[in-house]
Scaffold this motif. Structure first.
Motif, PDB file in Angstrom:
ATOM      1  N   LEU A   1       0.696  -1.198   0.028  1.00 56.61           N
ATOM      2  CA  LEU A   1       0.062   0.017   0.115  1.00 56.61           C
ATOM      3  C   LEU A   1       0.659   1.375   0.161  1.00 56.61           C
ATOM      4  O   LEU A   1       0.611   2.202  -0.686  1.00 56.61           O
ATOM      5  CB  LEU A   1      -1.033   0.050   1.204  1.00 56.61           C
ATOM      6  CG  LEU A   1      -2.081  -0.830   1.218  1.00 56.61           C
ATOM      7  CD1 LEU A   1      -3.030  -0.728   2.501  1.00 56.61           C
ATOM      8  CD2 LEU A   1      -3.107  -0.703   0.304  1.00 56.61           C
ATOM      9  N   LEU A   2       1.967   1.164   0.721  1.00 55.97           N
ATOM     10  CA  LEU A   2       2.875   2.569   0.816  1.00 55.97           C
ATOM     11  C   LEU A   2       3.478   2.794  -0.634  1.00 55.97           C
ATOM     12  O   LEU A   2       3.651   3.917  -0.910  1.00 55.97           O
ATOM     13  CB  LEU A   2       3.959   2.223   1.980  1.00 55.97           C
ATOM     14  CG  LEU A   2       5.004   3.382   2.116  1.00 55.97           C
ATOM     15  CD1 LEU A   2       3.967   4.533   2.700  1.00 55.97           C
ATOM     16  CD2 LEU A   2       5.907   2.884   3.234  1.00 55.97           C
ATOM     17  N   VAL A   3       3.749   1.741  -1.184  1.00 54.84           N
ATOM     18  CA  VAL A   3       4.648   1.775  -2.639  1.00 54.84           C
ATOM     19  C   VAL A   3       3.526   2.472  -3.463  1.00 54.84           C
ATOM     20  O   VAL A   3       3.759   3.556  -4.238  1.00 54.84           O
ATOM     21  CB  VAL A   3       5.078   0.477  -3.035  1.00 54.84           C
ATOM     22  CG1 VAL A   3       5.634   0.579  -4.533  1.00 54.84           C
ATOM     23  CG2 VAL A   3       6.343   0.231  -2.009  1.00 54.84           C
ATOM     24  N   LEU A   4       2.193   1.622  -3.626  1.00 50.37           N
ATOM     25  CA  LEU A   4       1.228   2.226  -4.448  1.00 50.37           C
ATOM     26  C   LEU A   4       0.795   3.702  -4.313  1.00 50.37           C
ATOM     27  O   LEU A   4       0.753   4.412  -5.113  1.00 50.37           O
ATOM     28  CB  LEU A   4       0.120   1.239  -4.635  1.00 50.37           C
ATOM     29  CG  LEU A   4       0.557  -0.425  -5.037  1.00 50.37           C
ATOM     30  CD1 LEU A   4      -0.917  -1.267  -4.905  1.00 50.37           C
ATOM     31  CD2 LEU A   4       0.926  -0.317  -6.447  1.00 50.37           C
ATOM     32  N   LEU A   5       0.494   3.969  -3.029  1.00 50.77           N
ATOM     33  CA  LEU A   5       0.218   5.152  -2.770  1.00 50.77           C
ATOM     34  C   LEU A   5       1.156   6.312  -3.077  1.00 50.77           C
ATOM     35  O   LEU A   5       0.822   7.418  -3.170  1.00 50.77           O
ATOM     36  CB  LEU A   5      -0.475   5.282  -1.445  1.00 50.77           C
ATOM     37  CG  LEU A   5      -1.759   4.510  -1.132  1.00 50.77           C
ATOM     38  CD1 LEU A   5      -2.143   4.477   0.220  1.00 50.77           C
ATOM     39  CD2 LEU A   5      -3.064   4.947  -2.098  1.00 50.77           C
ATOM     40  N   SER A   6       2.474   5.903  -2.703  1.00 50.97           N
ATOM     41  CA  SER A   6       3.349   6.807  -2.939  1.00 50.97           C
ATOM     42  C   SER A   6       3.723   7.487  -4.375  1.00 50.97           C
ATOM     43  O   SER A   6       4.093   8.379  -4.641  1.00 50.97           O
ATOM     44  CB  SER A   6       4.858   6.258  -2.341  1.00 50.97           C
ATOM     45  OG  SER A   6       4.614   6.316  -1.004  1.00 50.97           O
ATOM     46  N   LEU A   7       3.366   6.365  -5.384  1.00 46.35           N
ATOM     47  CA  LEU A   7       3.613   6.834  -6.626  1.00 46.35           C
ATOM     48  C   LEU A   7       2.422   8.073  -7.268  1.00 46.35           C
ATOM     49  O   LEU A   7       2.810   8.426  -8.302  1.00 46.35           O
ATOM     50  CB  LEU A   7       3.161   5.585  -7.613  1.00 46.35           C
ATOM     51  CG  LEU A   7       4.098   4.130  -7.331  1.00 46.35           C
ATOM     52  CD1 LEU A   7       3.704   3.230  -8.096  1.00 46.35           C
ATOM     53  CD2 LEU A   7       5.535   4.636  -7.626  1.00 46.35           C
ATOM     54  N   PHE A   8       1.511   8.084  -6.360  1.00 48.67           N
ATOM     55  CA  PHE A   8       0.313   9.182  -6.843  1.00 48.67           C
ATOM     56  C   PHE A   8       0.278  10.422  -6.045  1.00 48.67           C
ATOM     57  O   PHE A   8      -0.226  11.303  -6.152  1.00 48.67           O
ATOM     58  CB  PHE A   8      -0.882   8.395  -6.996  1.00 48.67           C
ATOM     59  CG  PHE A   8      -1.001   7.431  -8.066  1.00 48.67           C
ATOM     60  CD1 PHE A   8      -1.398   7.855  -9.151  1.00 48.67           C
ATOM     61  CD2 PHE A   8      -0.930   5.995  -7.694  1.00 48.67           C
ATOM     62  CE1 PHE A   8      -1.508   6.673 -10.331  1.00 48.67           C
ATOM     63  CE2 PHE A   8      -0.767   5.157  -8.640  1.00 48.67           C
ATOM     64  CZ  PHE A   8      -1.212   5.555  -9.900  1.00 48.67           C
ATOM     65  N   SER A   9       1.001  10.022  -4.805  1.00 46.04           N
ATOM     66  CA  SER A   9       0.821  11.319  -3.455  1.00 46.04           C
ATOM     67  C   SER A   9       1.590  12.408  -3.880  1.00 46.04           C
ATOM     68  O   SER A   9       1.381  13.369  -2.842  1.00 46.04           O
ATOM     69  CB  SER A   9       0.829  10.571  -2.259  1.00 46.04           C
ATOM     70  OG  SER A   9       2.356  10.089  -1.963  1.00 46.04           O
ATOM     71  N   TRP A  10       2.371  12.459  -4.615  1.00 46.05           N
ATOM     72  CA  TRP A  10       3.643  13.619  -4.713  1.00 46.05           C
ATOM     73  C   TRP A  10       3.035  14.559  -5.642  1.00 46.05           C
ATOM     74  O   TRP A  10       3.679  15.733  -5.790  1.00 46.05           O
ATOM     75  CB  TRP A  10       4.888  13.045  -5.197  1.00 46.05           C
ATOM     76  CG  TRP A  10       4.889  12.304  -6.438  1.00 46.05           C
ATOM     77  CD1 TRP A  10       4.379  11.017  -6.665  1.00 46.05           C
ATOM     78  CD2 TRP A  10       4.960  12.973  -7.714  1.00 46.05           C
ATOM     79  NE1 TRP A  10       4.760  10.578  -8.153  1.00 46.05           N
ATOM     80  CE2 TRP A  10       5.181  11.734  -8.658  1.00 46.05           C
ATOM     81  CE3 TRP A  10       5.498  14.098  -8.178  1.00 46.05           C
ATOM     82  CZ2 TRP A  10       5.047  11.778 -10.049  1.00 46.05           C
ATOM     83  CZ3 TRP A  10       5.427  14.317  -9.596  1.00 46.05           C
ATOM     84  CH2 TRP A  10       5.323  13.306 -10.511  1.00 46.05           C
ATOM     85  N   MET A  11       2.227  14.233  -6.647  1.00 46.07           N
ATOM     86  CA  MET A  11       1.949  15.177  -7.926  1.00 46.07           C
ATOM     87  C   MET A  11       1.286  16.572  -7.334  1.00 46.07           C
ATOM     88  O   MET A  11       1.450  17.628  -7.775  1.00 46.07           O
ATOM     89  CB  MET A  11       1.203  14.475  -8.777  1.00 46.07           C
ATOM     90  CG  MET A  11       1.646  13.358  -9.478  1.00 46.07           C
ATOM     91  SD  MET A  11       0.363  12.661 -10.766  1.00 46.07           S
ATOM     92  CE  MET A  11      -0.543  11.630  -9.804  1.00 46.07           C
ATOM     93  N   GLY A  12       0.452  16.584  -6.451  1.00 47.68           N
ATOM     94  CA  GLY A  12      -0.421  17.763  -6.093  1.00 47.68           C
ATOM     95  C   GLY A  12       0.754  18.766  -5.384  1.00 47.68           C
ATOM     96  O   GLY A  12       0.634  19.871  -5.488  1.00 47.68           O
TER      97      GLY A  12
END
Length: 363
Positions: free
Chosen positions: A229-240
């Protein structure tokens, strides 16, 4: 004869000199921001309460556990939290690990002069109460203060461990996403041109990917875990966050001190790290509490849908799912709702105070 005139300074000048002598030294920017943060009493006390709760949850094994903190047997202390003792250590008959919830064994040990000292809540997140007088999920009682779930596990213990897991997950995800967002935004804003154009097109494509579908696909391929979960969510959490950092670097790269540093031959990395980054950290720090609350809410939502951590792991979302499946067991939904909403409200209040503290118009 006239008295000689005094050469002492006038009283007004002496007062001004004393005022200037004892004038307080100017405070640093960090001190002024902290003072502004403390002026927001709601945000300050929210930080205090949240820090105390999270600090206590770090010692969840000491607060809620089915193993004693201390066992005194034949005058010798034993610490079951750190060492797995066989029953024979305390006068039992088997070489297996001691089951301290067995009433027969505890009575046998007490007859031989032993004494066990349990935590405040004598249940762990995975311990099952086999001595219930009602079917599971059972309501609150003296043995289980907030009742049990549908498997006979203590709700209070699972809330304590689940709160710790949620906050730690939110902190780690926020740190990882913030680091990636700062790096991506800094490169875009400082270099600009084709580099900025390439990153912008990449973010547009990457941001349009269905995050939930990817989670469902990977959950069916790999075994669900916190790391996945940490890896998958980290792939999208940085864009904003990268957009805010990009804007600060775009604004700062044309400043006079940056041009002077370039003229002196200072490297790009040094300029970005030592000159532009400190001035561009205001939006990053301001959004930190809101990003933590968003990460906690994301983990809870995925656990509620069954796409998060394994079922044996203590989780707020899993307790909410049990409350939905057992409408009559009001203690499941109510207690979890209070913990989740209370955590998010505290983080929101902290974020509001941080936003005021970093507002240049109020410092």
């Amino acid at each position: 004869m006239s008295r000689p005139q005094s050469f002492a300074e006038p009283a007004g000048r002496q007062a001004r000199s004393k005022r200037g002598l004892f004038r307080p030294a100017p405070q640093s920017l960090a001190s002024r921001r902290w003072r502004q943060f403390k002026r927001n009493r709601r945000g300050y006390w929210s930080l205090v309460v949240f820090s105390i709760l999270f600090g206590l949850s770090l010692f969840a094994e000491v607060i809620s556990n089915d193993k004693p903190l201390l066992v005194v047997y034949q005058g010798r202390p034993h610490f079951p939290l750190f060492v797995a003792y066989p029953e024979t250590t305390f006068g039992g008959y088997f070489q297996t690990e001691t089951d301290y919830s067995d009433p027969y064994f505890m009575e046998l040990m007490e007859r031989q002069g032993g004494a066990a000292y349990f935590p405040i809540n004598g249940h762990s997140y995975d311990s099952i109460n086999l001595n219930l007088n009602e079917p599971v999920p059972s309501p609150p009682s003296s043995a289980n203060w907030l009742g049990t779930d549908d498997r006979g596990r203590d709700v209070l213990a699972r809330l304590i461990y689940g709160f710790r897991l949620s906050v730690v997950f939110g902190l780690v995800l926020t740190v990882v996403g913030t680091l990636i967002g700062i790096l991506a935004g800094a490169v875009q804003g400082y270099f600009g041109g084709k580099t900025d154009l390439f990153f912008q097109r990449f973010i547009e494509v990457w941001g349009s990917m269905p995050e939930l579908y990817l989670l469902i696909i990977f959950s069916s391929i790999f075994q669900p875990s916190i790391l996945l979960l940490l890896v998958l969510l980290s792939l999208f959490s940085w864009m904003g966050l990268s957009d805010y950092v990009r804007a600060e670097f775009l604004k700062g790269r044309n400043m006079e001190y940056v041009k002077a540093a370039k003229a002196l031959g200072v490297g790009n990395i040094t300029i970005m790290y030592r000159h532009l980054l400190p001035n561009g950290m205001t939006p990053v720090i301001t959004f930190l509490p809101f990003r933590i609350s968003a990460a906690i809410l994301a983990l809870t939502s995925l656990d509620f849908l069954g796409l998060g951590v394994p079922a044996s792991t203590p989780s707020l979302g899993e307790l909410l799912a049990q409350g939905k499946a057992n409408i009559d067991a009001w203690w499941l939904s109510l207690s979890t709702f209070i913990v989740l909403v209370g955590t998010l409200v505290l983080l929101i209040f902290i974020g509001e105070a941080l936003r005021e503290a970093f507002d240049p118009r109020k410092i």
